[in-house]
Design a protein around this motif. Structure first.
Motif, PDB file in Angstrom:
ATOM      1  N   ASN A   1       0.807  -1.223   0.000  1.00  0.00           N
ATOM      2  CA  ASN A   1       0.000   0.000   0.000  1.00  0.00           C
ATOM      3  C   ASN A   1       0.838   1.270   0.000  1.00  0.00           C
ATOM      4  O   ASN A   1       0.311   2.353  -0.225  1.00  0.00           O
ATOM      5  CB  ASN A   1      -0.968   0.006   1.183  1.00  0.00           C
ATOM      6  CG  ASN A   1      -0.271  -0.133   2.521  1.00  0.00           C
ATOM      7  OD1 ASN A   1       0.749   0.507   2.756  1.00  0.00           O
ATOM      8  ND2 ASN A   1      -0.804  -0.967   3.391  1.00  0.00           N
ATOM      9  N   LEU A   2       2.127   1.160   0.288  1.00  0.00           N
ATOM     10  CA  LEU A   2       3.049   2.288   0.227  1.00  0.00           C
ATOM     11  C   LEU A   2       2.699   3.412   1.210  1.00  0.00           C
ATOM     12  O   LEU A   2       3.141   4.540   1.040  1.00  0.00           O
ATOM     13  CB  LEU A   2       3.133   2.846  -1.200  1.00  0.00           C
ATOM     14  CG  LEU A   2       3.414   1.804  -2.302  1.00  0.00           C
ATOM     15  CD1 LEU A   2       3.432   2.457  -3.663  1.00  0.00           C
ATOM     16  CD2 LEU A   2       4.718   1.070  -2.042  1.00  0.00           C
ATOM     17  N   THR A   3       1.867   3.094   2.197  1.00  0.00           N
ATOM     18  CA  THR A   3       1.585   4.102   3.227  1.00  0.00           C
ATOM     19  C   THR A   3       1.883   3.487   4.581  1.00  0.00           C
ATOM     20  O   THR A   3       0.977   3.165   5.333  1.00  0.00           O
ATOM     21  CB  THR A   3       0.115   4.544   3.190  1.00  0.00           C
ATOM     22  OG1 THR A   3      -0.711   3.357   3.225  1.00  0.00           O
ATOM     23  CG2 THR A   3      -0.216   5.331   1.971  1.00  0.00           C
ATOM     24  N   PRO A   4       3.180   3.333   4.913  1.00  0.00           N
ATOM     25  CA  PRO A   4       3.547   2.578   6.110  1.00  0.00           C
ATOM     26  C   PRO A   4       2.893   3.102   7.385  1.00  0.00           C
ATOM     27  O   PRO A   4       2.329   2.328   8.157  1.00  0.00           O
ATOM     28  CB  PRO A   4       5.063   2.704   6.165  1.00  0.00           C
ATOM     29  CG  PRO A   4       5.424   3.767   5.191  1.00  0.00           C
ATOM     30  CD  PRO A   4       4.334   3.838   4.188  1.00  0.00           C
ATOM     31  N   SER A   5       2.946   4.413   7.643  1.00  0.00           N
ATOM     32  CA  SER A   5       2.340   4.870   8.895  1.00  0.00           C
ATOM     33  C   SER A   5       0.876   5.203   8.705  1.00  0.00           C
ATOM     34  O   SER A   5       0.081   5.026   9.619  1.00  0.00           O
ATOM     35  CB  SER A   5       3.069   6.087   9.468  1.00  0.00           C
ATOM     36  OG  SER A   5       4.129   6.471   8.660  1.00  0.00           O
ATOM     37  N   GLY A   6       0.517   5.670   7.511  1.00  0.00           N
ATOM     38  CA  GLY A   6      -0.874   6.034   7.273  1.00  0.00           C
ATOM     39  C   GLY A   6      -1.814   4.878   7.520  1.00  0.00           C
ATOM     40  O   GLY A   6      -2.867   5.040   8.143  1.00  0.00           O
ATOM     41  N   SER A   7      -1.424   3.680   7.088  1.00  0.00           N
ATOM     42  CA  SER A   7      -2.358   2.569   7.239  1.00  0.00           C
ATOM     43  C   SER A   7      -2.505   2.165   8.700  1.00  0.00           C
ATOM     44  O   SER A   7      -3.600   1.845   9.145  1.00  0.00           O
ATOM     45  CB  SER A   7      -1.933   1.387   6.373  1.00  0.00           C
ATOM     46  OG  SER A   7      -0.558   1.163   6.470  1.00  0.00           O
TER      47      SER A   7
END
Ligand code: HEA
Ligand code: HEA
Ligand code: CUA
Ligand SMILES: [Cu+2]
Lengths: 584, 191, 279
Positions: free
Chosen positions: A169-175
């Motif tokens: 998803n390339l959003t390590p902290s966002g997810s």
């Protein structure tokens, strides 16, 4: 009338903190209050602000869909990543940070103690904590938009492995922040829900039997119970998802014995009841508003109550209709198609009850009534289109197309936006002690309703014609770039902008009336329920004299009466003391 | 306007407010544990190979911990009995004993986790361990919270205040105990 | 508030005439429903959907039929409810001399108002379930024998299609592997094996009314039979990350000659060596 004994049953949990508040610091008054009405307003304002964010996102990506890859006015160019992030957060915000806090938390908090004739919730401090936890969760969600990598963009359903691996998803902290925000919010609503249920069960005014409880309260309580029974698995699932994201477990990873479809079951086991969790409070508002403005007894109190309970029970057995083609055993789909279609029965009864209430009534088309009536008409569209999706054979074509989106916007918009507006315009005089401007309210109503239908009616057709969801630009699909499809998309997007602008009218009306509106009487609509029997706005502690209840809440135009309403707490003739003048 | 709390003291449903709330808490916790145990059981049936990993759990430690929690629950019950008689200090003492039982349980659990991790039996090595650590971890958090509340209520009971709460925490403590019963069986016993 | 004048027809208008009229309307409704369904069946009503999106597989018409049956049934309920709703809004508008009626009959008598429609809704539900499940069974639970088998592999963000080549067998040396372009023969039953290498994807061909999720770690089987030649969109219909909107592919439905040419062509200048697994 004497105060009703406090220590009638059980052992009261008296604490010293609940003294009459004198001149307080503004912080204590607005941010640290345990008064259910203040907490309700906090939820309301937070929900309104979040609706602005969610609505703005809707405008941005709608514009991108109609006019692909051109800069969106007031935003800029939409990239695939920011598109995904915006639809994900739009869905999350609208459901978890608008519909839930406004319909359930704000109105639940405001109405339950007033309508059951209590001075406050049974656990005022738990109530305050619930809002604070909710606020923390909102802050976490908004914070997640700005972390490196950006906000989570894997859709509000967050299917793993996409949501579980940052390499995907390339959003390590966002997810992670997204899951945490949602899980924290669930905890907040569990605390609130327990409070609602216990208050409605235990703190009812003397004399208020189960069938005397106004349906708005019933609906919020049923919704809270449903929430309580359905959210647990998703909380567990969230824990597992966070572990998968950050601690290298493989609950949802097929390579080491995990199962990606498991999350879908956990999510939808909650997700489907959740749609009725927000539906029921809105139906409750209708059950209050329709009788008042048609001056007629609600048609079938028990029918409505039992149908709602039936809907609630059945809703626990339909969840896999979201997963027909997700790789579950195809035989399972048959069972779920049947249960899903059967849910039309209780909901049809609810709708018929509302429509039948209008029979030989006397309808006043006030603004709250307009909202309530439009709910019935619009929700019918959303409801019947759900049947197309529940029919497994047809869902093969419809799944994940704009037909699904149009279906649920025709349910969610009536619920979250129309329902909120109905409730807000109806109880505004009680909440703020002043009337909203009728004329402005009408203009706002018509623009909003008309533009809403222009947004979503065309998208049923683009859905049938093959537009899929969560596609940031249809320009890559030759079959989807025919002129008729493009036109339909453009109509929808322009209507979105119109609707957005129309909300200025609402906010102007809201804030202007809050300070400058015509002063409201205690019972401006001649309604029966208890919240209209205390001053507008009610003081801390609500009632000067704690009410006793003698009858059901919908006795309008009773033949034995001179006046056309009969408040729940008015003693029957020749019984009880006369109530002191001025305490009406 | 009244300065007193009416809502909290009412009891229209015929059950004290606090007790009703505790039952509600439990009703909302069951689906949470259910949400982790039901998937575990379903996958367990589909993965006979998990039996080996399950075999690495120490049944004796598990059994001892079970006994510990049962004893601790018993003290909570005795505390309730004392509270019913209005004997605050005795109730407090028994609550504290119950809390110490919980603490010892946690220490043993911590040792067990440590042993597992040092054998490289970590959540990453197998989904079985993932479930094991999440479920026991979630349960451990409940024990920890329970211990804190037990001690807080003991402090009040000591002074004879809020004796009705002794029963309430007891109900919750039994629930945590029952959850452990399930965990013990499906993780330690079934092979 | 409401006017206190006596009603022009006070009393006498209880629930009974009401229930009777409701019953009549719903009975008429049932006739309309059956009529509509028959109309669809005999008048080739599937075209209604096919006018919006072509129906190019053997089961597309069946799925359209389900949609139309439901449209007929819920369409009736929808318009009947709205009709009643607006008529009541008009009749009951507030005006001088109009007094609302207090319906004080026992609840279960009032219930007649909703109980007749209620039974009819159940009947309609049963029709819908039967029609839907029948088509579901035919599309998703059973399949006609395969003329050819292909393998579809989804990954972030593209499709790999493995065709069986001239020997019509998968996993042999003459397999043809293509990216984002799928070639299938017209009027043949094609079975597919759907796989994913990373996250959930979804193999969807709207003109075929075909849709199936690809789940990592599993091979999901399905089938279709194209009935019209041409090139059509394949969409990924499950959110699969940033490139989800950038995962288009085309399916080429070819006449026997075209397909033979494709097989020959690919065999001669295979860009990806046939038979060699690329995943
Ligand atoms: C509050 C919101 C809400 C409500 C009330 C509903 C109500 C219903 N929904 Fe909807 N639904 C959503 C919100 C909602 N839904 C959302 C958010 C999604 C998508 C999630 C996502 O993927 O992101 C979704 C998706 C969704 C799907 C999955 C589609 C897919 O992804 O493939 C299905 C499938 O069965 C479905 C069915 C239904 C049904 C049968 C009802 C029923 O409750 C409707 C019942 C009502 C009526 C039927 C109308 C009244 C009755 C009559 C007038 C009588 C006549 C009727 C008959 C004879 C049938 N919904
Ligand atoms: C309550 C739920 C809700 C509501 C109200 C809306 C409202 C709108 N939604 Fe959305 N939407 C979802 C829930 C909701 N949505 C969900 C769950 C998804 C799926 C996400 C996903 O796929 O992951 C989705 C997805 C979604 C998509 C699909 C994106 C895609 O798949 O590519 C689109 C596209 O057009 C869209 C558009 C809109 C529009 C134009 C509105 C307009 O109708 C809204 C315009 C709103 C405003 C202008 C603000 C309104 C009001 C106020 C500011 C005042 C508030 C007052 C009170 C609360 C009293 N929404
Ligand atoms: Cu692949 Cu979406
Ligand atoms: Cu659903």
């Amino acid at each position: 009338m004497a105060l009703h004994s406090i220590t009638a049953h059980g052992m009261p949990e008296l604490q010293g903190h609940h003294d009459v508040h004198h001149e307080e610091h503004w912080f204590l008054k607005y941010c640290w209050s345990t008064d259910h009405k203040m907490i309700a307003k906090q939820y309301l304002v937070t929900g309104l602000l979040m609706a602005l964010i969610g609505g703005f996102f809707a405008y941005v990506f709608r514009w991108q869909l109609a006019f692909p890859n051109q800069p969106v006015p007031f935003f800029g160019v939409v990239t695939p990543a920011s598109y995904n992030m915006m639809i994900t957060q739009h869905g999350t915000i609208m459901i978890f940070y608008v519909a839930m806090p406004v319909l359930l938390a704000a109105f639940g908090n405001y109405l339950i103690p007033l309508m059951v004739g209590a001075d406050d919730m049974v656990f005022p401090r738990l109530n305050r904590a619930s809002y604070q936890v909710f606020l923390i969760s909102s802050v976490i969600l908004i914070w997640s938009f700005f972390v490196p990598g950006g906000g989570f963009g894997g859709a509000w359903t967050a299917y793993p492995p996409l949501s579980a691996g940052s390499q995907y998803n390339l959003t390590p902290s966002g997810s992670t922040l997204w899951v945490v925000a949602v899980a924290v919010e669930f905890v907040a609503f569990l605390m609130g829900g327990i409070n609602f249920i216990v208050t409605a069960m235990n703190a009812r005014a003397p004399g208020m039997k189960f069938v005397d409880v106004p349906l708005a309260v019933w609906m919020i309580v049923i919704a809270s119970v449903m929430f309580m029974m359905s959210v647990g698995p998703l909380i567990a699932g969230s824990v597992m998802l966070v572990m998968d994201q950050n601690f290298g477990t493989h609950f949802f990873d097929p390579r080491t014995g995990g199962d990606p479809v498991l999350w879908q079951h956990l999510f939808w086991f909650f997700g489907h009841p959740e749609v009725y969790v927000v539906l029921l409070p809105a139906l409750g508002f209708l059950a209050e508003i329709l009788p008042v403005f048609s001056r007629k007894k609600l048609f079938g109190y028990r029918t409505l109550l039992y149908s709602s309970i039936g809907t609630a029970c059945l809703s626990f057995f339909v969840w896999a209709h979201h997963q027909f083609i997700s790789g579950i055993d195809p035989r399972m789909a048959n069972v779920f198609a049947a249960t899903t279609v059967l849910i039309s029965i209780p909901i049809a009864e609810i709708m018929f009850v509302f429509i039948a209430t209008l029979y030989r009534s006397s309808i006043q088309f006030t603004v709250p009534m307009l909202w309530a009536l439009s709910f019935v008409a619009e929700f019918l569209v959303g409801g019947v289109t759900g049947i197309f999706l529940g029919a497994s054979g047809a869902d093969i074509h419809f799944h994940d197309t704009y037909f699904v989106l149009a279906h649920f916007h025709y349910t969610f918009f009536p619920i979250a936006i129309i329902g909120s507006f109905a409730g807000l315009t109806y109880w505004f005089p009680k909440m703020f002690g002043r009337h909203l401007n009728e004329g402005l309210g009408r203009v706002h109503f018509w623009i909003t309703i008309i533009s809403f239908n222009f947004i979503w009616m065309p998208l049923f057709f683009t859905g049938i014609m093959g537009d899929h969801r969560r596609i940031y630009s249809f320009a890559n699909f030759p079959d989807l770039m025919t002129p008729d499809r493009i036109l339909l998309r453009e109509i929808s997007s322009v209507a979105t902008a119109v609707m957005g602008i129309a909300q200025v009218l609402f906010f102007a009306n809201f804030f202007w009336s809050m300070y400058k509106g015509r002063k409201a009487e205690d019972n401006p609509y001649n309604a029966n329920t208890l919240e209209w029997r205390c001053p507008s706005p009610p003081p801390h502690g609500n009632f000067a004299v704690m009410p006793t209840v003698y009858r059901s809440p919908y006795e309008y135009n009773h033949p034995d009466r001179e006046v056309d309403f009969w408040p729940q707490d008015e003693p029957p003739a020749g019984q009880g003391e006369l109530r002191p003048e001025g305490a009406h | 306007m009244s300065g007193q709390i009416i809502a909290t003291g009412r009891s229209a449903a015929g059950m004290p407010t606090g007790k009703l709330a505790v039952w509600m808490v439990i009703a909302s916790e069951i689906p949470i544990f259910g949400g982790i145990l039901a998937p575990y059981l379903m996958h367990r049936i589909g993965h006979p190979d998990w039996g080996q990993m399950a075999a690495s759990l120490n049944v004796w430690i598990g059994t001892f911990n079970t006994g510990l929690l049962v004893t601790s629950s018993l003290f909570a019950m005795l505390a309730h009995a004392a509270a019913e008689r209005g004997d605050g200090p005795l109730a407090a003492a028994r609550l504290r004993l119950a809390a110490y039982g919980g603490l010892v349980f946690l220490c043993i659990k911590a040792y067990e986790w440590y042993a597992k991790i040092s054998h490289d039996h970590v959540p990453q090595t197998g989904t079985f361990y993932g479930y094991y650590f999440s479920a026991t971890g979630l349960h451990g958090i409940h024990i920890l919270a329970g211990v804190a509340i037990l001690l807080a209520i003991a402090a009040q009971a000591e002074k004879g205040k809020n004796l009705q709460r002794v029963e309430l925490i007891g109900i919750y403590w039994h629930f945590v105990d029952v959850v452990w019963f399930f965990l013990f069986h499906i993780f330690y016993i079934i092979r | 508030m409401a006017e206190q004048h006596p009603s022009h027809e006070s009393g006498g208008i209880g629930w009974q005439p009401l229930a009777r009229s409701v019953f009549l309307t719903t009975f008429l409704g049932a006739v309309i429903v059956v009529g509509t369904v028959l109309f669809y069946i005999f008048a080739g009503g599937e075209d209604l959907i096919a006018r919006l999106i072509p129906a190019n597989s053997s089961f597309a018409g069946d799925i359209d039929f389900v949609i139309l049956v439901i449209a007929g049934i819920v369409g009736f309920w929808f318009f009947a409810s709205l009709f009643a709703f607006f008529v009541l809004l008009y009749q009951s508008r507030r005006r001088p001399g109009h007094k609302p009626e207090y319906l004080a009959k026992h609840d279960h008598q009032l219930h007649t108002w909703v109980s007749w429609p209620h039974w009819l809704v159940i009947a309609c539900d049963l029709i819908i379930i039967i029609v839907a499940v029948k088509v579901w069974h035919q599309v998703k639970q059973v399949a006609p024998p395969a003329d050819t088998v292909i393998r579809v592999v989804a990954q972030q963000w593209g499709w790999t299609f493995r065709h069986p080549g001239t020997d019509n067998k998968l996993d042999t040396v003459d397999d043809i592997v293509t990216i984002d372009r799928l070639h299938v023969p017209l009027d043949q039953v094609v079975h597919f094996e759907l796989q994913s290498k990373d996250v959930m994807h979804d193999f969807s061909v709207p003109v075929f009314r075909l849709k199936q999720d690809a789940v990592p770690g599993r091979t999901i089987k399905g089938w279709f039979k194209p009935v019209k030649a041409g090139a059509f969109d394949i969409q990924c219909a499950e959110m699969c990350g940033i490139g989800h909107g950038l995962m288009p592919a085309r399916i080429f439905v070819e006449t026997p000659e075209q397909h033979a040419a494709f097989l020959e062509d690919s065999a001669r200048n295979a860009s990806v060596p046939g038979g060699q697994s690329i995943y």
